[in-house]
Design a protein around this motif. Structure first.
Motif, PDB file in Angstrom:
ATOM      1  N   PRO A 198      15.122-104.838  15.644  1.00 46.15           N
ATOM      2  CA  PRO A 198      15.117-103.404  15.331  1.00 46.15           C
ATOM      3  C   PRO A 198      16.453-102.919  14.779  1.00 46.15           C
ATOM      4  O   PRO A 198      17.522-103.300  15.258  1.00 46.15           O
ATOM      5  CB  PRO A 198      14.797-102.758  16.679  1.00 46.15           C
ATOM      6  CG  PRO A 198      14.005-103.787  17.414  1.00 46.15           C
ATOM      7  CD  PRO A 198      14.633-105.106  17.013  1.00 46.15           C
ATOM      8  N   ASP A 215      18.809-100.054  14.749  1.00 50.83           N
ATOM      9  CA  ASP A 215      18.986 -98.891  15.615  1.00 50.83           C
ATOM     10  C   ASP A 215      20.309 -98.174  15.404  1.00 50.83           C
ATOM     11  O   ASP A 215      20.726 -97.351  16.225  1.00 50.83           O
ATOM     12  CB  ASP A 215      18.837 -99.291  17.082  1.00 50.83           C
ATOM     13  CG  ASP A 215      19.788-100.411  17.494  1.00 50.83           C
ATOM     14  OD1 ASP A 215      20.660-100.775  16.674  1.00 50.83           O
ATOM     15  OD2 ASP A 215      19.638-100.909  18.619  1.00 50.83           O
ATOM     16  N   LEU A 255       8.868-104.002   8.153  1.00 48.95           N
ATOM     17  CA  LEU A 255       9.070-102.716   8.824  1.00 48.95           C
ATOM     18  C   LEU A 255       8.620-102.737  10.274  1.00 48.95           C
ATOM     19  O   LEU A 255       9.124-101.958  11.088  1.00 48.95           O
ATOM     20  CB  LEU A 255       8.356-101.621   8.035  1.00 48.95           C
ATOM     21  CG  LEU A 255       8.917-101.423   6.618  1.00 48.95           C
ATOM     22  CD1 LEU A 255       8.060-100.451   5.831  1.00 48.95           C
ATOM     23  CD2 LEU A 255      10.360-100.953   6.668  1.00 48.95           C
ATOM     24  N   ASP A 256       7.687-103.600  10.631  1.00 52.68           N
ATOM     25  CA  ASP A 256       7.296-103.720  12.033  1.00 52.68           C
ATOM     26  C   ASP A 256       8.462-104.253  12.865  1.00 52.68           C
ATOM     27  O   ASP A 256       8.687-103.816  13.994  1.00 52.68           O
ATOM     28  CB  ASP A 256       6.087-104.656  12.180  1.00 52.68           C
ATOM     29  CG  ASP A 256       4.808-104.022  11.682  1.00 52.68           C
ATOM     30  OD1 ASP A 256       4.607-102.816  11.932  1.00 52.68           O
ATOM     31  OD2 ASP A 256       4.013-104.715  11.029  1.00 52.68           O
ATOM     32  N   SER A 264      11.523-101.501  12.629  1.00 48.98           N
ATOM     33  CA  SER A 264      11.296-100.196  13.252  1.00 48.98           C
ATOM     34  C   SER A 264       9.999-100.219  14.045  1.00 48.98           C
ATOM     35  O   SER A 264       8.976 -99.680  13.613  1.00 48.98           O
ATOM     36  CB  SER A 264      11.251 -99.109  12.168  1.00 48.98           C
ATOM     37  OG  SER A 264      11.178 -97.827  12.736  1.00 48.98           O
ATOM     38  N   ILE A 300       6.568 -97.905  13.980  1.00 54.02           N
ATOM     39  CA  ILE A 300       6.652 -97.058  12.796  1.00 54.02           C
ATOM     40  C   ILE A 300       5.270 -96.642  12.285  1.00 54.02           C
ATOM     41  O   ILE A 300       5.121 -95.627  11.609  1.00 54.02           O
ATOM     42  CB  ILE A 300       7.451 -97.766  11.681  1.00 54.02           C
ATOM     43  CG1 ILE A 300       7.886 -96.760  10.607  1.00 54.02           C
ATOM     44  CG2 ILE A 300       6.660 -98.925  11.083  1.00 54.02           C
ATOM     45  CD1 ILE A 300       8.882 -97.317   9.609  1.00 54.02           C
ATOM     46  N   ASP A 304       2.609 -95.860  14.231  1.00 56.93           N
ATOM     47  CA  ASP A 304       1.799 -95.238  15.277  1.00 56.93           C
ATOM     48  C   ASP A 304       1.109 -93.949  14.851  1.00 56.93           C
ATOM     49  O   ASP A 304       0.032 -93.626  15.357  1.00 56.93           O
ATOM     50  CB  ASP A 304       2.657 -94.954  16.520  1.00 56.93           C
ATOM     51  CG  ASP A 304       3.069 -96.223  17.247  1.00 56.93           C
ATOM     52  OD1 ASP A 304       2.547 -97.298  16.898  1.00 56.93           O
ATOM     53  OD2 ASP A 304       3.930 -96.135  18.145  1.00 56.93           O
ATOM     54  N   TRP A 359      -3.578 -97.895   8.280  1.00 55.47           N
ATOM     55  CA  TRP A 359      -2.482 -98.738   8.740  1.00 55.47           C
ATOM     56  C   TRP A 359      -2.941-100.181   8.960  1.00 55.47           C
ATOM     57  O   TRP A 359      -2.270-101.129   8.535  1.00 55.47           O
ATOM     58  CB  TRP A 359      -1.898 -98.158  10.019  1.00 55.47           C
ATOM     59  CG  TRP A 359      -0.740 -98.924  10.579  1.00 55.47           C
ATOM     60  CD1 TRP A 359      -0.695 -99.606  11.755  1.00 55.47           C
ATOM     61  CD2 TRP A 359       0.556 -99.101   9.974  1.00 55.47           C
ATOM     62  NE1 TRP A 359       0.544-100.184  11.925  1.00 55.47           N
ATOM     63  CE2 TRP A 359       1.329 -99.890  10.848  1.00 55.47           C
ATOM     64  CE3 TRP A 359       1.120 -98.655   8.786  1.00 55.47           C
ATOM     65  CZ2 TRP A 359       2.643-100.241  10.564  1.00 55.47           C
ATOM     66  CZ3 TRP A 359       2.438 -99.013   8.496  1.00 55.47           C
ATOM     67  CH2 TRP A 359       3.185 -99.800   9.387  1.00 55.47           C
ATOM     68  N   LEU A 364       4.631 -98.585   3.838  1.00 51.81           N
ATOM     69  CA  LEU A 364       4.016 -97.536   4.643  1.00 51.81           C
ATOM     70  C   LEU A 364       3.077 -96.715   3.752  1.00 51.81           C
ATOM     71  O   LEU A 364       3.374 -96.506   2.575  1.00 51.81           O
ATOM     72  CB  LEU A 364       5.091 -96.621   5.227  1.00 51.81           C
ATOM     73  CG  LEU A 364       6.243 -97.298   5.967  1.00 51.81           C
ATOM     74  CD1 LEU A 364       7.325 -96.280   6.310  1.00 51.81           C
ATOM     75  CD2 LEU A 364       5.730 -97.998   7.219  1.00 51.81           C
ATOM     76  N   ILE A 408      15.499 -96.409   6.566  1.00 50.72           N
ATOM     77  CA  ILE A 408      14.345 -96.337   7.464  1.00 50.72           C
ATOM     78  C   ILE A 408      14.187 -94.940   8.030  1.00 50.72           C
ATOM     79  O   ILE A 408      13.069 -94.409   8.133  1.00 50.72           O
ATOM     80  CB  ILE A 408      14.485 -97.386   8.582  1.00 50.72           C
ATOM     81  CG1 ILE A 408      14.296 -98.787   7.999  1.00 50.72           C
ATOM     82  CG2 ILE A 408      13.472 -97.131   9.698  1.00 50.72           C
ATOM     83  CD1 ILE A 408      14.469 -99.901   8.983  1.00 50.72           C
ATOM     84  N   ARG A 428      10.805 -92.616   7.468  1.00 54.43           N
ATOM     85  CA  ARG A 428      10.067 -92.014   8.574  1.00 54.43           C
ATOM     86  C   ARG A 428      10.033 -90.493   8.439  1.00 54.43           C
ATOM     87  O   ARG A 428       9.012 -89.860   8.733  1.00 54.43           O
ATOM     88  CB  ARG A 428      10.693 -92.434   9.912  1.00 54.43           C
ATOM     89  CG  ARG A 428      10.659 -93.931  10.166  1.00 54.43           C
ATOM     90  CD  ARG A 428      10.977 -94.285  11.608  1.00 54.43           C
ATOM     91  NE  ARG A 428       9.863 -93.936  12.487  1.00 54.43           N
ATOM     92  CZ  ARG A 428       9.499 -94.623  13.557  1.00 54.43           C
ATOM     93  NH1 ARG A 428      10.157 -95.722  13.890  1.00 54.43           N
ATOM     94  NH2 ARG A 428       8.510 -94.234  14.315  1.00 54.43           N
ATOM     95  N   THR A 463      -1.144 -89.468   7.798  1.00 57.64           N
ATOM     96  CA  THR A 463      -1.061 -89.357   9.252  1.00 57.64           C
ATOM     97  C   THR A 463      -2.322 -88.711   9.804  1.00 57.64           C
ATOM     98  O   THR A 463      -2.933 -87.847   9.159  1.00 57.64           O
ATOM     99  CB  THR A 463       0.157 -88.528   9.702  1.00 57.64           C
ATOM    100  OG1 THR A 463      -0.040 -87.164   9.335  1.00 57.64           O
ATOM    101  CG2 THR A 463       1.439 -89.052   9.082  1.00 57.64           C
TER     102      THR A 463
END
Length: 450
Positions: free
Chosen positions: A45, A47, A132-133, A136, A139, A141, A148, A162, A341, A345, A368
Motif C-alpha cells: 500500500p 500510504d 491499484l488493488d 490502495s 479502492i 469498494d 468493478w 478504475l 492515487i 480517488r 459509484t
C-alpha cells in the motif's frame, strides 16, 4: 460525451506491437527505459501523505467541462495543502492510442490518465500501469459491484484501472411511425435479435425503398451484438478469435447479409462506421442507436422524428446490459504515486461524480453505487423518449457488465469489417466471409489462422 466507439475500443493490438519494442523487465524496477516508482514496485500500500505536483489527463472534455474540472482541482488542492494538479486534455481523435504509447515510451505519461479499457490492456501488458488493488486496498469498494468485478484485464484478477463514466448497450430506439408503415406493431417491439431480423426483413419487403430497417455500422455493432447473444468471440484464454464457428455469429452474419441484399440496409452504410443516429434522425431508418445518449441529438436535429421514438430493451441471451466505460489509470512510472492515487480517488468519489453526472448535458452513468441515486437518475417523471430511455437504463445499470475484448482493436475491427462488407454486398458467402474475417483478425493479434 456522444457515444463514440473510437474512444471505447482503441488500437490495443497496435499498442501491444509498439510497446513490445521496449526493453527491460516490466515486472521489476524498470519498464522499457522508464523507472517504476519504488512504491509501486514494492507491491504494498502507498500510504504517504499527498504532496507535490502531478498531471491529470482527460479525453475530449475540456471544451465543455472546464469549469467543473477547474473547481474539482481547486477543491483537491485545498483538501491536500501542498499539492498542485496540472490538467491536460487530449482531443481523443484517431491518433489517441498512438500518442499515449509514445508518452509511455518516453516516460512522460501523466500521473493520472483517462483512457479506454482496450488501451489500458496494452499498457498493463507491458507494465506501464500500477496495480491499484495492491497500492490502495479497498479502492473499489464504492463502485457498482458488477462494473468493478468485470473491470479486470486478461491474465490477472487485480485492477489496473478504475471505472469512471459509462454508457449502456442493451436498449433499442425505433421510429414507431415507420414501424406502422411497415406493418409492425410498435407496442410489441423485438425482444431478441432473431425477432429484430424478422421485423427488419418485413421492413425491407414493405417499405418500397422509402426507408430502411437500420444502418449497417459494423464498427459499432461488433463485437457487442455478438456478445449480447453470448457468442464465443474469442477463446477463453484470449489467444485467438473463435467467432467463425459460433452459431450465433454465423446466424447474425447470414441474417445481416440477407437483409442487406434485400435492400433493408442503406448501401452507403455498409462501408461506413458512422453513427446510426444520423440516418435515424433523418427518418431514413426504423432503428437507431442502442445508446440512450443518442436521443438528445434526435431531439435537437429532428423534433418531428423524436416525437415518434419508442424505446425498449434488447438484451437477448445475456439478460443483462453491456457497459462501455471510460477508465482512470495511474501509470507505474508516476513520480508522485501518493498524490496520484489520492487524486484518482478524489475524482471518482461519489460526491464528485454526483456533481459531474448531474450536468444535463451528460447522458452517461456514474460508476459509484451511491451516485445511481442522484435525482437526475431516480426522479424521472416525464414521458418523453429521453425520459423513457433514462428510466429503463437506470433499471438496467446496476447489473451492467464490462465485456470489452481488449484484443478487438481498431486494426482487428477493420480486418473483420472488410471481410463482412464483402458478404453484405454479395461478393462472398456469409460463412466464407466470417471465416476470412476470423483469419484476418487472428493475423492481427499474431495468432495462427486456420
Amino acid at each position: 460525451m456522444k457515444h463514440q466507439r473510437t474512444l471505447s475500443i482503441a488500437a490495443a493490438a497496435a499498442t501491444l506491437a509498439v510497446l513490445s519494442a521496449c526493453t527491460g523487465d516490466a515486472g521489476g524496477e524498470r519498464v522499457g527505459r522508464c523507472a517504476i516508482a519504488d512504491e509501486f514496485a514494492a507491491g504494498t500500500p502507498v500510504d504517504a501523505t499527498p504532496s507535490g505536483e502531478i498531471t491529470f489527463q482527460t479525453t475530449a472534455l475540456k471544451a465543455s467541462f472546464s469549469e467543473y474540472f477547474t473547481e474539482l482541482i481547486e477543491d483537491f488542492e485545498a483538501a491536500y495543502p501542498g499539492t498542485t494538479v496540472t490538467w491536460e486534455d487530449d482531443p481523443g481523435d484517431g491518433s489517441f492510442a498512438t500518442r499515449l504509447v509514445a508518452d509511455a515510451q518516453a516516460c512522460s505519461l501523466a500521473d493520472v490518465v483517462n483512457m479506454p479499457l482496450a488501451t489500458a490492456g496494452g499498457l498493463r501488458e507491458q507494465g506501464f500501469l500500477a496495480d491499484l488493488d495492491a497500492a490502495s486496498p479497498g479502492i473499489g469498494d464504492d463502485f457498482i459491484p458488477s462494473l468493478w468485478d468485470s473491470l479486470v484485464l486478461p491474465g490477472d484478477d487485480h485492477h489496473y484501472v478504475l471505472p469512471w463514466y459509462w454508457g449502456l448497450i442493451g436498449l433499442q430506439t425505433y421510429n414507431t411511425e415507420l414501424m406502422q408503415r411497415a406493418g409492425l406493431d410498435p407496442e410489441q417491439p423485438p425482444t431478441t435479435f432473431e425477432e429484430l431480423f424478422d421485423a427488419a426483413d418485413q421492413v425491407a419487403e414493405r417499405s418500397n425503398g422509402e426507408f430502411s430497417a437500420f444502418s449497417a455500422s459494423l464498427g459499432l455493432r461488433l463485437p457487442l451484438e455478438w456478445q449480447l447473444q453470448e457468442a464465443e468471440v474469442i477463446a477463453d484464454d484470449g489467444s485467438a478469435f473463435a467467432f467463425a464457428d459460433d452459431p450465433a455469429a454465423q446466424e447474425w452474419t447470414e441474417r445481416m447479409t440477407r437483409l442487406a441484399l434485400a435492400g433493408g440496409i442503406p448501401k452507403d452504410s455498409i462501408a461506413s462506421d458512422d453513427e446510426p443516429t444520423a440516418l435515424f434522425t433523418q427518418g431514413a431508418t426504423v432503428w437507431g442507436s442502442p445508446n440512450a445518449s443518442s436521443l438528445r441529438y434526435v431531439q435537437e436535429g429532428n423534433p418531428g422524428v423524436y416525437e415518434h421514438v419508442g424505446v425498449s430493451s434488447l438484451l437477448d441471451r445475456r439478460g443483462t446490459a453491456i457497459a462501455e466505460v471510460q477508465t482512470i489509470g495511474v501509470p507505474s512510472t508516476s513520480t508522485n504515486p501518493a498524490t496520484a492515487i489520492a487524486f484518482a480517488r478524489f475524482l471518482l468519489a461519489a460526491e464528485q461524480q454526483n456533481r459531474f453526472i448531474s450536468d444535463p448535458r451528460i447522458q452517461n452513468f456514474p460508476s459509484t453505487t451511491e451516485s445511481l441515486g442522484i435525482p437526475k437518475l431516480t426522479d424521472i417523471t416525464g414521458t418523453t423518449p429521453i425520459d423513457e430511455a433514462n428510466r429503463l437504463a437506470v433499471d438496467l445499470a446496476d447489473e451492467a457488465e464490462i465485456v470489452t475484448i481488449v484484443q478487438w482493436s481498431d486494426a482487428v475491427a477493420n480486418a473483420v469489417n472488410a471481410e463482412l462488407q464483402l458478404a453484405l454486398t454479395g461478393k462472398k458467402a456469409p460463412r466464407e466471409a466470417l471465416q476470412a474475417a476470423q483469419d484476418a483478425a487472428n493475423r492481427v493479434i499474431g495468432a495462427d489462422a486456420r
